[in-house]
Design a protein around this motif. Structure first.
Motif, PDB file in Angstrom:
ATOM      1  N   LEU A  71       0.830  -1.207   0.000  1.00 31.77           N
ATOM      2  CA  LEU A  71       0.000   0.000   0.000  1.00 31.77           C
ATOM      3  C   LEU A  71       0.863   1.256   0.000  1.00 31.77           C
ATOM      4  O   LEU A  71       0.605   2.211  -0.743  1.00 31.77           O
ATOM      5  N   MET A  72       1.909   1.256   0.824  1.00 31.96           N
ATOM      6  CA  MET A  72       2.792   2.422   0.895  1.00 31.96           C
ATOM      7  C   MET A  72       3.516   2.655  -0.433  1.00 31.96           C
ATOM      8  O   MET A  72       3.649   3.780  -0.900  1.00 31.96           O
ATOM      9  N   LYS A  73       3.984   1.573  -1.059  1.00 34.63           N
ATOM     10  CA  LYS A  73       4.691   1.721  -2.334  1.00 34.63           C
ATOM     11  C   LYS A  73       3.752   2.195  -3.439  1.00 34.63           C
ATOM     12  O   LYS A  73       4.180   2.829  -4.401  1.00 34.63           O
ATOM     13  N   ALA A  74       2.464   1.888  -3.285  1.00 38.24           N
ATOM     14  CA  ALA A  74       1.484   2.323  -4.277  1.00 38.24           C
ATOM     15  C   ALA A  74       1.023   3.753  -4.031  1.00 38.24           C
ATOM     16  O   ALA A  74       0.342   4.338  -4.885  1.00 38.24           O
ATOM     17  N   THR A  75       1.406   4.331  -2.878  1.00 37.09           N
ATOM     18  CA  THR A  75       0.943   5.687  -2.561  1.00 37.09           C
ATOM     19  C   THR A  75       2.124   6.560  -2.112  1.00 37.09           C
ATOM     20  O   THR A  75       2.957   6.937  -2.916  1.00 37.09           O
ATOM     21  N   PHE A  76       2.176   6.876  -0.819  1.00 35.80           N
ATOM     22  CA  PHE A  76       3.119   7.880  -0.314  1.00 35.80           C
ATOM     23  C   PHE A  76       4.574   7.474  -0.499  1.00 35.80           C
ATOM     24  O   PHE A  76       5.392   8.281  -0.953  1.00 35.80           O
ATOM     25  N   TYR A  77       4.925   6.282  -0.114  1.00 36.89           N
ATOM     26  CA  TYR A  77       6.321   5.862  -0.236  1.00 36.89           C
ATOM     27  C   TYR A  77       6.759   5.886  -1.703  1.00 36.89           C
ATOM     28  O   TYR A  77       7.833   6.409  -2.038  1.00 36.89           O
ATOM     29  N   GLY A  78       5.930   5.336  -2.575  1.00 42.33           N
ATOM     30  CA  GLY A  78       6.288   5.301  -3.985  1.00 42.33           C
ATOM     31  C   GLY A  78       6.442   6.689  -4.584  1.00 42.33           C
ATOM     32  O   GLY A  78       7.247   6.898  -5.499  1.00 42.33           O
ATOM     33  N   HIS A  79       5.680   7.643  -4.069  1.00 43.60           N
ATOM     34  CA  HIS A  79       5.731   8.994  -4.629  1.00 43.60           C
ATOM     35  C   HIS A  79       6.895   9.812  -4.080  1.00 43.60           C
ATOM     36  O   HIS A  79       7.548  10.552  -4.828  1.00 43.60           O
ATOM     37  N   PHE A  80       7.174   9.697  -2.782  1.00 44.76           N
ATOM     38  CA  PHE A  80       8.134  10.581  -2.124  1.00 44.76           C
ATOM     39  C   PHE A  80       9.509   9.961  -1.876  1.00 44.76           C
ATOM     40  O   PHE A  80      10.441  10.672  -1.504  1.00 44.76           O
ATOM     41  N   VAL A  81       9.648   8.649  -2.029  1.00 43.14           N
ATOM     42  CA  VAL A  81      10.902   7.969  -1.685  1.00 43.14           C
ATOM     43  C   VAL A  81      11.393   7.183  -2.897  1.00 43.14           C
ATOM     44  O   VAL A  81      10.605   6.546  -3.598  1.00 43.14           O
ATOM     45  N   ALA A  82      12.703   7.193  -3.121  1.00 50.19           N
ATOM     46  CA  ALA A  82      13.256   6.596  -4.342  1.00 50.19           C
ATOM     47  C   ALA A  82      13.419   5.088  -4.259  1.00 50.19           C
ATOM     48  O   ALA A  82      13.438   4.411  -5.280  1.00 50.19           O
ATOM     49  N   GLY A  83      13.552   4.528  -3.064  1.00 49.79           N
ATOM     50  CA  GLY A  83      13.771   3.095  -2.943  1.00 49.79           C
ATOM     51  C   GLY A  83      14.308   2.743  -1.571  1.00 49.79           C
ATOM     52  O   GLY A  83      14.518   3.610  -0.719  1.00 49.79           O
ATOM     53  N   GLU A  84      14.557   1.446  -1.366  1.00 52.22           N
ATOM     54  CA  GLU A  84      14.906   0.981  -0.030  1.00 52.22           C
ATOM     55  C   GLU A  84      16.391   1.022   0.283  1.00 52.22           C
ATOM     56  O   GLU A  84      16.774   1.063   1.455  1.00 52.22           O
ATOM     57  N   ASP A  85      17.241   0.974  -0.726  1.00 52.03           N
ATOM     58  CA  ASP A  85      18.679   1.029  -0.466  1.00 52.03           C
ATOM     59  C   ASP A  85      19.386   1.637  -1.671  1.00 52.03           C
ATOM     60  O   ASP A  85      18.750   1.979  -2.670  1.00 52.03           O
ATOM     61  N   GLN A  86      20.724   1.774  -1.556  1.00 46.74           N
ATOM     62  CA  GLN A  86      21.474   2.470  -2.595  1.00 46.74           C
ATOM     63  C   GLN A  86      21.543   1.706  -3.908  1.00 46.74           C
ATOM     64  O   GLN A  86      21.939   2.271  -4.931  1.00 46.74           O
ATOM     65  N   ILE A  87      21.162   0.435  -3.907  1.00 48.19           N
ATOM     66  CA  ILE A  87      21.096  -0.321  -5.155  1.00 48.19           C
ATOM     67  C   ILE A  87      19.740  -0.107  -5.836  1.00 48.19           C
ATOM     68  O   ILE A  87      19.666   0.164  -7.036  1.00 48.19           O
ATOM     69  N   LYS A  88      18.671  -0.189  -5.056  1.00 48.15           N
ATOM     70  CA  LYS A  88      17.328  -0.098  -5.629  1.00 48.15           C
ATOM     71  C   LYS A  88      16.966   1.304  -6.112  1.00 48.15           C
ATOM     72  O   LYS A  88      16.007   1.462  -6.869  1.00 48.15           O
ATOM     73  N   ILE A  89      17.721   2.316  -5.675  1.00 50.72           N
ATOM     74  CA  ILE A  89      17.398   3.670  -6.138  1.00 50.72           C
ATOM     75  C   ILE A  89      18.058   3.992  -7.483  1.00 50.72           C
ATOM     76  O   ILE A  89      17.717   4.997  -8.105  1.00 50.72           O
ATOM     77  N   ILE A  90      18.978   3.138  -7.942  1.00 46.23           N
ATOM     78  CA  ILE A  90      19.727   3.452  -9.163  1.00 46.23           C
ATOM     79  C   ILE A  90      18.818   3.680 -10.376  1.00 46.23           C
ATOM     80  O   ILE A  90      19.028   4.633 -11.136  1.00 46.23           O
ATOM     81  N   PRO A  91      17.777   2.848 -10.619  1.00 45.98           N
ATOM     82  CA  PRO A  91      16.893   3.140 -11.762  1.00 45.98           C
ATOM     83  C   PRO A  91      16.256   4.525 -11.689  1.00 45.98           C
ATOM     84  O   PRO A  91      16.131   5.206 -12.715  1.00 45.98           O
ATOM     85  N   THR A  92      15.873   4.955 -10.497  1.00 43.64           N
ATOM     86  CA  THR A  92      15.293   6.296 -10.355  1.00 43.64           C
ATOM     87  C   THR A  92      16.317   7.359 -10.693  1.00 43.64           C
ATOM     88  O   THR A  92      16.019   8.337 -11.398  1.00 43.64           O
ATOM     89  N   LEU A  93      17.548   7.189 -10.199  1.00 46.58           N
ATOM     90  CA  LEU A  93      18.593   8.170 -10.487  1.00 46.58           C
ATOM     91  C   LEU A  93      18.894   8.219 -11.982  1.00 46.58           C
ATOM     92  O   LEU A  93      19.117   9.292 -12.546  1.00 46.58           O
ATOM     93  N   GLU A  94      18.889   7.061 -12.628  1.00 44.29           N
ATOM     94  CA  GLU A  94      19.154   7.012 -14.071  1.00 44.29           C
ATOM     95  C   GLU A  94      18.074   7.750 -14.859  1.00 44.29           C
ATOM     96  O   GLU A  94      18.363   8.489 -15.803  1.00 44.29           O
ATOM     97  N   ARG A  95      16.840   7.530 -14.453  1.00 43.91           N
ATOM     98  CA  ARG A  95      15.761   8.187 -15.189  1.00 43.91           C
ATOM     99  C   ARG A  95      15.805   9.709 -14.970  1.00 43.91           C
ATOM    100  O   ARG A  95      15.609  10.494 -15.897  1.00 43.91           O
ATOM    101  N   LEU A  96      16.069  10.110 -13.748  1.00 42.52           N
ATOM    102  CA  LEU A  96      16.216  11.537 -13.481  1.00 42.52           C
ATOM    103  C   LEU A  96      17.275  12.151 -14.380  1.00 42.52           C
ATOM    104  O   LEU A  96      17.065  13.190 -15.017  1.00 42.52           O
ATOM    105  N   ARG A  97      18.425  11.488 -14.430  1.00 40.98           N
ATOM    106  CA  ARG A  97      19.537  12.031 -15.212  1.00 40.98           C
ATOM    107  C   ARG A  97      19.185  12.113 -16.696  1.00 40.98           C
ATOM    108  O   ARG A  97      19.570  13.057 -17.387  1.00 40.98           O
ATOM    109  N   SER A  98      18.453  11.117 -17.197  1.00 38.25           N
ATOM    110  CA  SER A  98      18.109  11.126 -18.623  1.00 38.25           C
ATOM    111  C   SER A  98      17.168  12.269 -18.969  1.00 38.25           C
ATOM    112  O   SER A  98      16.999  12.604 -20.136  1.00 38.25           O
TER     113      SER A  98
END
Length: 684
Positions: free
Chosen positions: A171-198
Motif C-alpha cells: 500500500l505504501m509503495k502504491a501511494t506515499f512511499y512510492g511517490h516521495f521515496v526513491a527506494g529501499e537502499d542504494q542499489i534499488k534507487i539506481i533506476p530512479t537516479l538514471e531516469r532523473l539524469r536522462s
C-alpha cells in the motif's frame, strides 16, 4: 471516482511494461563502477562549484526534497526507453525544441525551450509513466484533506496492524512511499537516479531513516547530551552566559513546531559512527550514478555531479555545538567592543596595528604579545582573532584556543567554558567523522551539502563548514553551506563568508533556502528572552532571499568580467517558490550568466514541484532533486512530515494537481496509457 477506479487496472498494466530489477546484476554493476571510480578509469568530468537542494519552502517553513520511485526498473529500460507519446501537443513541443549546435554529433542531448510560467504539463511530466501521474494525483488529493493529514501517522500504524506487514508495504509503495521515496537502499534507487539524469536532473541523496521516539525520550536524550559534565564546577560558570546557547527542557524535543526538517538525537558515539558510515554510503551511491552515464553520450559534454546532504548533529554531541556557537557569538561581541560598532572585523577593515593600539594601555604585556602572534591576518586586515582552522584540526584543544586578553587588565580571558578531556575527545571525534566524509566526497568527486539547523547550533555549524571549505575547496567546491533567508542576519552572514572565501582564495558554495524552523525559533526566543532572529513577514523573507541572491550574482559577474574563475562562487537556489525561481532566471539573463557557466543551480524535493524541476533540467539549467531512500517502515516519520508539509502549501498543490489532471486526461484521450518515458537530456 473514475480516476480512482482506474488505478488498479493501470498499475497492473504498467507492471507488464516495467519488470523488476535483477538484484545481483545491480549489485555487481555497483561494485564494478566503484572500482572503476576509485582507480580513476572512469573519472567524472569536473563540474560547477554550485549545488545543493534545500529545505526552503514556499512559505516561511522549510521543505525537503524527494522524487517518486514506483518500482525498480531494468537499467536498460531506464537508460534507453522508447518514447510512445504521439499527441499533437508533443509534436508541437518537439518542433519548438532548439536545434542542436552546428556540427554537433548525431544523438547529441536535446534542449527544450523553458516556459517560465511553468504551465506546460507535457514538459513537467514527460519523465513519468501514466500510473505515476495517477499515483501523484491520488497522493495530493489525500494531502488536501486536513483531517487525514493531521492523523496520518496514526492511520499508517493502524493500517499496518490491520493489513499486516506485506500488504501495508504494498500500500505504501502504491501511494506515499512510492511517490516521495526513491527506494529501499542504494542499489534499488539506481533506476530512479538514471531516469532523473536522462531528463536533465541530478540527485541529492539522503538516507531518510529516522527514529520514531516519544517526546519524553527525545527530551531526556537532548538534555543529557547538551549539558557539560563540568557544569557543576562554579569556576566554569560564565557571568555573561547567553541563554540562547543553552538547552531548555521546554524545547529539548527539537521536533517541536518543525514539520520539514529531519532531527537527530544523540545517543552515543557508536550511533554517530554509524551515521558517518551511512553518509559515506550515500556518497558512493551518488558516485555510482555518475559513472553510469554512457560515455558515448557524454562526449564533448560536462556532466553535473551528485550531492549528499548531511547534518552535523548526526555526527556528535550537541552540547559541543552549543558551546562553540556561544564562544563565536562572544567573540563577535568582543570584536564589536574593539571596533566601536556592530559588524565583524572584515566590515571595519581593522589591521593588526589597530589591534596593537587597542591594547597599548597595557604596556609591554607578554600575554598580549603572545596573543597578537597568533592573530590571522591578510593584506587587507584582520581575518580572525583566533586560528579558526584549529577547529577542524583533530589535535587542537578548544579550551586553549579561545582565549583573549582582557582590555583592562591584560589577563587572558577564556571565552569558552573549560571543557573536560572526555568532551574534548568527543569534539575531535565529531571533526574526525566530518573530515572522513568530506575526504571521501573529494575522492569520489561528489559534493557535500551541510544542512542548516537551529540558530543556537548554526554559528558553530557555519564556522566548521567554512573551515572545511577552506581546507577542501581549493580547486573546486566540494563543501557547501546552507543559509536560511528567513533569518534577519542572512545577508550579512553570506556576504561575510563570501568575502572570507575571496581573501583566503577558496571556492565558496552556498545553498539558499527560506528555512525550516521559524515557528520553533520564534517561540524559543520569546520564552527565553532573546531577540527574535526571524524576519517579521513572508514578504521580508522573500526580499532577504532576493537581496542575498542578487549579491551572490553580482560578485559572480564581477569575477567573470575580470576574467577570474566565476565558479569560485556556486549557488543553489533551493526553493519551491515559482517567483523566486523566475527571479533567479531573470537575474541570470540580465547580468549575462548562462547555465553553461555552471555557477547557479536549482533544487526541489522529490515528489514536489516537478513542474518546476523538470522543465528547468530539460531546458539546460542545472536542476536537482532531493532524493530520500530507506526501508518502508523506517521512513514513516519522513513520510508523515511530507504529508504535513503538503497540507501547508495547498496553493502549490492546487496548481500541480491541475497540471497532473491535464496530462492524465491528454494521455488517456490519446491512448497513451502505457507511455514509457525516454529522455535524451544531459544534466548541466
Amino acid at each position: 471516482m473514475a480516476l480512482l477506479r482506474s488505478l488498479s487496472a493501470q498499475r497492473t498494466a504498467i507492471s507488464l511494461v516495467y519488470g523488476k530489477s535483477n538484484g545481483s546484476v545491480a549489485v555487481a554493476a555497483c561494485r564494478s563502477f566503484q572500482r572503476g571510480r576509485r582507480s580513476g578509469s572512469e573519472a567524472a568530468a569536473p563540474v560547477a562549484a554550485s549545488a545543493v537542494v534545500a529545505r526552503g519552502g514556499d512559505g516561511a517553513g522549510g521543505v525537503r526534497y524527494l522524487h517518486s520511485g514506483d518500482r525498480p526498473m531494468q537499467a536498460s529500460t531506464v537508460v534507453q526507453p522508447e518514447l510512445v507519446a504521439t499527441s499533437e501537443s508533443v509534436k508541437r513541443t518537439t518542433q519548438q525544441r532548439s536545434p542542436p549546435p552546428a556540427g554537433s554529433p548525431a544523438g547529441s542531448p536535446q534542449r527544450d525551450p523553458l516556459d517560465v510560467s511553468f504551465n506546460d504539463p507535457i514538459a513537467a511530466f514527460k519523465s513519468k509513466t501514466t500510473w505515476e501521474l495517477m499515483r501523484a494525483y491520488l497522493v495530493y488529493m489525500i494531502c488536501s484533506s486536513e483531517k487525514l493529514v493531521e492523523h496520518n501517522m496514526t492511520l499508517m500504524k493502524w493500517s499496518k496492524q490491520v493489513l499486516g506487514q506485506r500488504l501495508f508495504t504494498a500500500l505504501m509503495k502504491a501511494t506515499f512511499y512510492g511517490h516521495f521515496v526513491a527506494g529501499e537502499d542504494q542499489i534499488k534507487i539506481i533506476p530512479t537516479l538514471e531516469r532523473l539524469r536522462s531528463f536533465g536532473v541530478k540527485p541529492i541523496l539522503d538516507y531518510s531513516v529516522e527514529e520514531d521516539i516519544s517526546q519524553e525520550e527525545a527530551e531526556k536524550r537532548e538534555v543529557e547530551s547538551s549539558v557539560s559534565s563540568a557544569i557543576d564546577n562554579k569556576d566554569n560558570k560564565e557571568e555573561d552566559s547567553m541563554p540562547q546557547y543553552h538547552v531548555d527542557k521546554s524545547f529539548a524535543d527539537r521536533r517541536y513546531k518543525v514539520s520539514s526538517a529531519r532531527t537527530y538525537f544523540y545517543l552515543n558515539e557508536a550511533t554517530c559512527e554509524r551515521n558517518m558510515e551511512i553518509f559515506i554510503k550515500c556518497l558512493e551511491a551518488v558516485s555510482v550514478d555518475d559513472q553510469k552515464v554512457p560515455r558515448a553520450v557524454a562526449t564533448g559534454a560536462t556532466f553535473g555531479t551528485g550531492i549528499t546532504a548531511i547534518k552535523l548533529t548526526a555526527l556528535g554531541r550537541p552540547q559541543l555545538l552549543l558551546q562553540l556557537s556561544e564562544v563565536i557569538m562572544r567573540t563577535r561581541k568582543y570584536m564589536e567592543a574593539m571596533v566601536g560598532g556592530e559588524g565583524n572585523v572584515l566590515t571595519h577593515h581593522k589591521t593588526i596595528k589597530d589591534l596593537e593600539k587597542y591594547y597599548a594601555s597595557l604596556g609591554d604585556n607578554k600575554n598580549v604579545k603572545d596573543f597578537l602572534k597568533n592573530v590571522t591576518s591578510d593584506k587587507e586586515g584582520i581575518l580572525h582573532l583566533f586560528p579558526w582552522s584549529g577547529i577542524v584540526d583533530e589535535d587542537s584543544q578548544l579550551s586553549d584556543t579561545f582565549r583573549v586578553p582582557d582590555p583592562q587588565t591584560g589577563q587572558m580571558r577564556r571565552l569558552i567554558s573549560q571543557i573536560p578531556p572526555k568532551e574534548e575527545e568527543m569534539f575531535r571525534n565529531m571533526i574526525r567523522r566530518l573530515n572522513t566524509i568530506v575526504k571521501a566526497a573529494a575522492d569520489l568527486d561528489v559534493r557535500i551539502m551541510v544542512d542548516a539547523e537551529q540558530t543556537y547550533f548554526q554559528p558553530a555549524i557555519s564556522r566548521i563548514t567554512l573551515e572545511m571549505m577552506r581546507k577542501y575547496n581549493k580547486d573546486k567546491a566540494i563543501v557547501f553551506n546552507t543559509y536560511q533567508c528567513y533569518l534577519r542576519e542572512a545577508f550579512r552572514e553570506v556576504n561575510t563568508d563570501m568575502e572570507q572565501a575571496k581573501r583566503q582564495n577558496f571556492y565558496f558554495g552556498a545553498k539558499l533556502v527560506r528555512g525550516a524552523y521559524m515557528d520553533q525559533e520564534r517561540a524559543r526566543a520569546q520564552a527565553l528572552g532573546y531577540p527574535d532572529p526571524v524576519n517579521p513577514t513572508f514578504e521580508a523573507t522573500t526580499a532577504m532571499y532576493h537581496k542575498t541572491l542578487s549579491e551572490c550574482l553580482r560578485r559572480i559577474k564581477l569575477m567573470k568580467d575580470s576574467s577570474e574563475d566565476a565558479r569560485k562562487i556556486g549557488i543553489m537556489v533551493a526553493s519551491h517558490n515559482e517567483d523566486t525561481v523566475r527571479f533567479a532566471i531573470q537575474q541570470m539573463k540580465e547580468i549575462g550568466i548562462s547555465p553553461e557557466d555552471k555557477v547557479i543551480c536549482f533544487g526541489q524535493l522529490l515528489g514536489m514541484c516537478d513542474y518546476i524541476t523538470f522543465p528547468l533540467g530539460q531546458a539546460g539549467y542545472s536542476a536537482y532533486k532531493y532524493i530520500p531512500y530507506g526501508p518502508v517502515e523506517e521512513v514513516l516519520p519522513y513520510l508523515s512530515r511530507r504529508a504535513q508539509e503538503n497540507k501547508g502549501v495547498l496553493k502549490k498543490i492546487k496548481k500541480e494537481k491541475r497540471l497532473l489532471m491535464s496530462e492524465i486526461r491528454r494521455r488517456l484521450i490519446r491512448g497513451q496509457w502505457f507511455y514509457k518515458p525516454k529522455g535524451n537530456y544531459v544534466p548541466i
